[in-house]
Design a protein around this motif. Structure first.
Motif, PDB file in Angstrom:
ATOM      1  N   ASN A 153      53.220  41.415  41.930  1.00  0.00           N
ATOM      2  CA  ASN A 153      52.248  41.764  43.237  1.00  0.00           C
ATOM      3  C   ASN A 153      51.375  42.827  42.893  1.00  0.00           C
ATOM      4  O   ASN A 153      50.430  43.218  43.645  1.00  0.00           O
ATOM      5  N   GLU A 154      51.324  43.535  41.811  1.00  0.00           N
ATOM      6  CA  GLU A 154      50.661  44.739  41.567  1.00  0.00           C
ATOM      7  C   GLU A 154      49.507  44.685  40.612  1.00  0.00           C
ATOM      8  O   GLU A 154      48.634  45.583  40.480  1.00  0.00           O
ATOM      9  N   VAL A 155      49.354  43.547  39.928  1.00  0.00           N
ATOM     10  CA  VAL A 155      48.320  43.124  39.168  1.00  0.00           C
ATOM     11  C   VAL A 155      47.932  41.859  39.369  1.00  0.00           C
ATOM     12  O   VAL A 155      48.920  40.854  39.737  1.00  0.00           O
ATOM     13  N   GLU A 156      46.581  41.675  39.551  1.00  0.00           N
ATOM     14  CA  GLU A 156      46.084  40.203  39.957  1.00  0.00           C
ATOM     15  C   GLU A 156      45.495  39.309  38.925  1.00  0.00           C
ATOM     16  O   GLU A 156      45.448  38.142  38.779  1.00  0.00           O
ATOM     17  N   PHE A 157      44.863  39.952  37.894  1.00  0.00           N
ATOM     18  CA  PHE A 157      43.996  39.431  36.937  1.00  0.00           C
ATOM     19  C   PHE A 157      43.194  38.510  37.402  1.00  0.00           C
ATOM     20  O   PHE A 157      42.853  37.369  36.745  1.00  0.00           O
ATOM     21  N   ARG A 158      42.410  38.905  38.261  1.00  0.00           N
ATOM     22  CA  ARG A 158      41.209  38.039  38.829  1.00  0.00           C
ATOM     23  C   ARG A 158      39.842  38.336  38.419  1.00  0.00           C
ATOM     24  O   ARG A 158      39.179  37.978  39.022  1.00  0.00           O
ATOM     25  N   TYR A 159      39.907  39.825  37.801  1.00  0.00           N
ATOM     26  CA  TYR A 159      38.532  40.045  37.201  1.00  0.00           C
ATOM     27  C   TYR A 159      37.811  38.870  36.494  1.00  0.00           C
ATOM     28  O   TYR A 159      38.138  38.399  35.686  1.00  0.00           O
ATOM     29  N   GLY A 160      36.674  38.750  37.040  1.00  0.00           N
ATOM     30  CA  GLY A 160      35.666  37.845  36.400  1.00  0.00           C
ATOM     31  C   GLY A 160      35.728  36.556  37.211  1.00  0.00           C
ATOM     32  O   GLY A 160      35.163  35.450  36.629  1.00  0.00           O
ATOM     33  N   THR A 161      36.950  36.268  37.897  1.00  0.00           N
ATOM     34  CA  THR A 161      36.908  35.016  38.577  1.00  0.00           C
ATOM     35  C   THR A 161      36.588  35.014  39.922  1.00  0.00           C
ATOM     36  O   THR A 161      36.291  33.562  40.536  1.00  0.00           O
ATOM     37  N   ARG A 162      36.048  36.309  40.539  1.00  0.00           N
ATOM     38  CA  ARG A 162      35.634  36.102  41.747  1.00  0.00           C
ATOM     39  C   ARG A 162      34.326  35.721  42.139  1.00  0.00           C
ATOM     40  O   ARG A 162      33.311  36.323  41.265  1.00  0.00           O
ATOM     41  N   LYS A 163      33.557  34.906  42.975  1.00  0.00           N
ATOM     42  CA  LYS A 163      32.318  34.783  43.169  1.00  0.00           C
ATOM     43  C   LYS A 163      31.563  36.039  43.727  1.00  0.00           C
ATOM     44  O   LYS A 163      32.129  36.754  44.568  1.00  0.00           O
ATOM     45  N   ILE A 164      30.384  36.240  43.307  1.00  0.00           N
ATOM     46  CA  ILE A 164      29.416  37.502  44.011  1.00  0.00           C
ATOM     47  C   ILE A 164      28.721  36.940  44.982  1.00  0.00           C
ATOM     48  O   ILE A 164      27.960  35.806  44.621  1.00  0.00           O
ATOM     49  N   ASN A 165      28.750  37.346  46.039  1.00  0.00           N
ATOM     50  CA  ASN A 165      27.749  36.895  46.983  1.00  0.00           C
ATOM     51  C   ASN A 165      26.687  37.674  47.235  1.00  0.00           C
ATOM     52  O   ASN A 165      26.664  38.682  47.067  1.00  0.00           O
TER      53      ASN A 165
END
Length: 123
Positions: free
Chosen positions: A111-123
């Motif tokens: 729960n402390e690391v997501e490894f989502r960097y680069g996968t989110r859309k920038i609005n």
């Protein structure tokens, strides 16, 4: 806190265990061991990061420097057993793929690391 380390030569290269703080004093200390890095041509250097309690920008720069040095001097560098502080910084900076090492996250730290960097859309 002074860094503690263990350097062991193996058939394939070196195993290095670092404990403590991967910060400026640590980096200054390890830059003195340049013979380890320059004599590793064709070998594998495994860095065990399980004992790293704290890492700052100097520590990250040092790891990135070692990665670049390995490519220039034809040796492999593998980060393994990442501690939670190391995982958090690599996650925050989106550097997991830069190092390209297998990352294992303990269930209690999931729960402390997501490894989502680069996968989110920038609005």
């Amino acid at each position: 806190m002074e860094p503690v380390q263990n350097l062991r030569e193996t058939n394939s290269g070196f195993e290095i265990t670092w404990l403590g703080y991967l910060t400026v004093p640590f980096v200054k200390e390890w830059k003195k061991h340049s013979e380890v890095w320059t004599s590793a041509k064709g070998k594998i250097i495994q860095l065990d990061l399980n004992g790293i309690q704290r890492i700052d920008s100097a520590g990250i720069q040092f790891l990135m420097y070692l990665k670049a040095l390995s490519q220039q001097n034809h040796f492999s560098i593998k980060l393994q057993n990442h501690s939670l502080p190391v995982l958090k910084v690599l996650d925050l900076l989106g550097l997991v793929s830069f190092f390209g090492d297998r990352v294992k996250v303990k269930k209690e730290h999931s729960n402390e690391v997501e490894f989502r960097y680069g996968t989110r859309k920038i609005n």
